[in-house]
Design a protein around this motif. Structure first.
Motif, PDB file in Angstrom:
ATOM      1  N   ASN A 151       0.846  -1.205   0.000  1.00  0.00           N
ATOM      2  CA  ASN A 151       0.000   0.000   0.000  1.00  0.00           C
ATOM      3  C   ASN A 151       0.876   1.248   0.000  1.00  0.00           C
ATOM      4  N   TYR A 209      -1.298   6.117  -2.414  1.00  0.00           N
ATOM      5  CA  TYR A 209      -2.345   5.084  -2.416  1.00  0.00           C
ATOM      6  C   TYR A 209      -2.711   4.650  -0.992  1.00  0.00           C
ATOM      7  N   GLY A 210      -1.710   4.625  -0.089  1.00  0.00           N
ATOM      8  CA  GLY A 210      -1.980   4.170   1.283  1.00  0.00           C
ATOM      9  C   GLY A 210      -1.872   5.298   2.297  1.00  0.00           C
ATOM     10  N   ARG A 259      -5.220  -1.381   3.453  1.00  0.00           N
ATOM     11  CA  ARG A 259      -4.766   0.025   3.333  1.00  0.00           C
ATOM     12  C   ARG A 259      -5.687   0.952   4.106  1.00  0.00           C
ATOM     13  N   ASN A 307      -5.127   0.621   7.948  1.00  0.00           N
ATOM     14  CA  ASN A 307      -3.978   1.402   8.433  1.00  0.00           C
ATOM     15  C   ASN A 307      -4.273   2.902   8.445  1.00  0.00           C
ATOM     16  N   ASN A 319      -0.118  -6.926   6.777  1.00  0.00           N
ATOM     17  CA  ASN A 319       0.090  -5.481   6.534  1.00  0.00           C
ATOM     18  C   ASN A 319      -0.336  -4.586   7.690  1.00  0.00           C
ATOM     19  N   LYS A 370       1.016   1.895  -8.831  1.00  0.00           N
ATOM     20  CA  LYS A 370      -0.365   1.986  -8.341  1.00  0.00           C
ATOM     21  C   LYS A 370      -1.316   2.414  -9.451  1.00  0.00           C
TER      22      LYS A 370
END
Ligand SMILES: C[S@@+](CC[C@H](N)C(=O)[O-])C[C@H]1O[C@@H](n2cnc3c(N)ncnc32)[C@H](O)[C@@H]1O
Length: 286
Positions: free
Chosen positions: A34, A38-39, A71, A74, A99, A226
Motif C-alpha cells: 500500500n 495510495y496508502g 490500506r 492502516n 500489513n 499503483k
C-alpha cells in the motif's frame, strides 16, 4: 479445455459473487503493498470528505467491510481510532493480517460482510469500493445496521453512473472480455493501456475531457505501479455495478438508515453516509 487456464480464467461457471471474491484474493496476493499516496492519510482525508474529518473518528470503535490489503485499516489506525473490526473474505486475508501496523487494535475476520457480528456498539462502519462488487449487497447493509450502535454511521463509497457515461461506454464492453482474462494476459493489457492513459492525462490539462477531475485529484498522484493496479482493478473483478444517485441513496434507506446524505465525489462516484436511528433522541409524544 486444457488451454482455458492460459486464455481464460479457470473460474468460469462459478457464480459472480464467489468469482469476485476469488478474483480479489488473487489480485491482492499479487499486489500486496500500500505504498505512497495510495496508502496515505492524505488520500483518506480526501476520501472521507466532505462528510467526515479524521478527527471525527478519533477514539471511535469502527469496522471496515472488504478490507483487501488493509490500506484503509492502516489509514483508520493513523486517524486514531480506538478499535477496528476488519472484514475480508478472500484469500488476501493473509496479506491483510501481515500489513496491519498495530494488530492490538484490530480484529480481523475472514468472512463476508453479511456475516459481520451484530455487535450493536460500533460508532462507524466503512465500506470503500466494496458494495458495488457484491451482487446482492442488501444483507451486508443489514449486517452493518445491526453492528452499529443507535446513532452510529455507515459510510459507503460506490462507483457512480452519472459523470461516467463516456467511460462506461468504453469499459463495459471491454470488461466482458477482461474479467475473463488470466493474470498475465490482463497485466499485459494494463501495460498497453497505461501509456496512452498518461497521454490522456496530459491532454486533460488542455481540454475538459471526461474523468478529468478524478485523474488530476487522485490518479495523477499515484506511483506508476499503483496507476497500473488501478487500471487492473477496473478490468479484473467479475462483477461491478455503477450506481445512480437514486440507487445509492435507496441502498442505505432500504437497510433502515436515516438522514442519508450523498456527495458526487470528483464527478464520478458516490460517497454516501447514513445513520442508524437512535430512539433516545426522538422527541417524546405526550
Ligand atoms: C476494491 S477492494 C477494496 C479494498 C479496500 N476497501 C480498499 O479500498 O483498499 C474490494 C474488497 O471487497 C472484498 N469483498 C468482495 N465481496 C465481499 C463480501 N461479500 N463481503 C465483504 N467483502 C467483500 C474483496 O475481497 C476485496 O478485497
Amino acid at each position: 479445455m486444457r488451454h482455458q487456464g492460459f486464455l481464460l480464467k479457470p473460474l468460469l461457471g462459478m457464480p459472480d459473487k464467489d468469482r469476485t471474491i476469488k478474483d480479489f484474493g488473487k489480485q491482492w496476493l499479487r499486489y500486496p503493498d500500500n505504498e505512497g499516496y495510495y496508502g496515505s492519510l492524505e488520500l483518506f482525508s480526501n476520501i472521507i470528505s466532505p462528510f467526515l474529518r479524521t478527527d471525527d473518528i478519533k477514539d471511535c470503535r469502527v469496522a471496515e467491510i472488504g478490507s483487501g490489503t488493509g490500506r484503509i485499516v492502516n489509514m483508520l489506525l493513523d486517524s486514531g481510532v480506538q478499535h477496528i473490526v476488519a472484514v475480508e473474505p478472500s484469500d488476501s486475508f493473509a496479506v491483510l493480517v501481515r500489513n496491519i501496523q498495530n494488530s492490538g487494535k484490530v480484529t480481523c475476520l475472514n468472512i463476508t460482510g453479511d456475516r459481520l457480528p451484530a455487535y450493536g456498539n460500533l460508532d462507524y462502519i466503512f465500506s470503500i469500493g466494496v458494495l458495488h462488487h457484491i451482487t446482492d449487497p442488501k444483507p451486508v447493509v443489514e449486517a452493518a445496521f445491526k453492528a452499529l450502535r443507535p446513532g452510529g454511521h455507515f459510510w459507503v463509497w460506490l462507483y457512480g453512473k452519472e459523470g461516467n457515461e463516456s467511460y462506461l461506454a468504453l469499459i463495459k464492453p471491454l470488461r466482458i472480455l477482461t474479467r475473463k482474462l488470466p493474470h498475465l494476459v490482463l497485466a499485459s493489457l494494463v501495460w498497453l493501456i497505461y501509456h496512452p492513459l498518461n497521454l490522456y492525462i496530459r491532454l486533460c490539462h488542455r481540454f475538459p475531457l471526461p474523468l478529468r477531475e478524478y485523474l488530476f485529484s487522485i490518479f495523477a498522484k499515484m506511483s506508476p505501479e499503483k496507476r497500473k493496479l488501478i487500471i487492473y482493478d477496473q478490468l479484473n473483478p467479475a462483477y461491478a455495478k455503477y450506481y445512480t444517485k437514486k440507487e445509492a441513496i435507496k441502498l442505505l434507506e432500504d437497510g433502515g438508515f436515516v438522514n442519508v446524505r450523498i456527495h458526487h465525489r470528483h464527478g464520478y462516484s458516490w460517497t454516501v453516509i447514513g445513520t442508524k436511528p437512535d430512539p433516545s433522541n426522538e422527541p417524546k409524544r405526550n
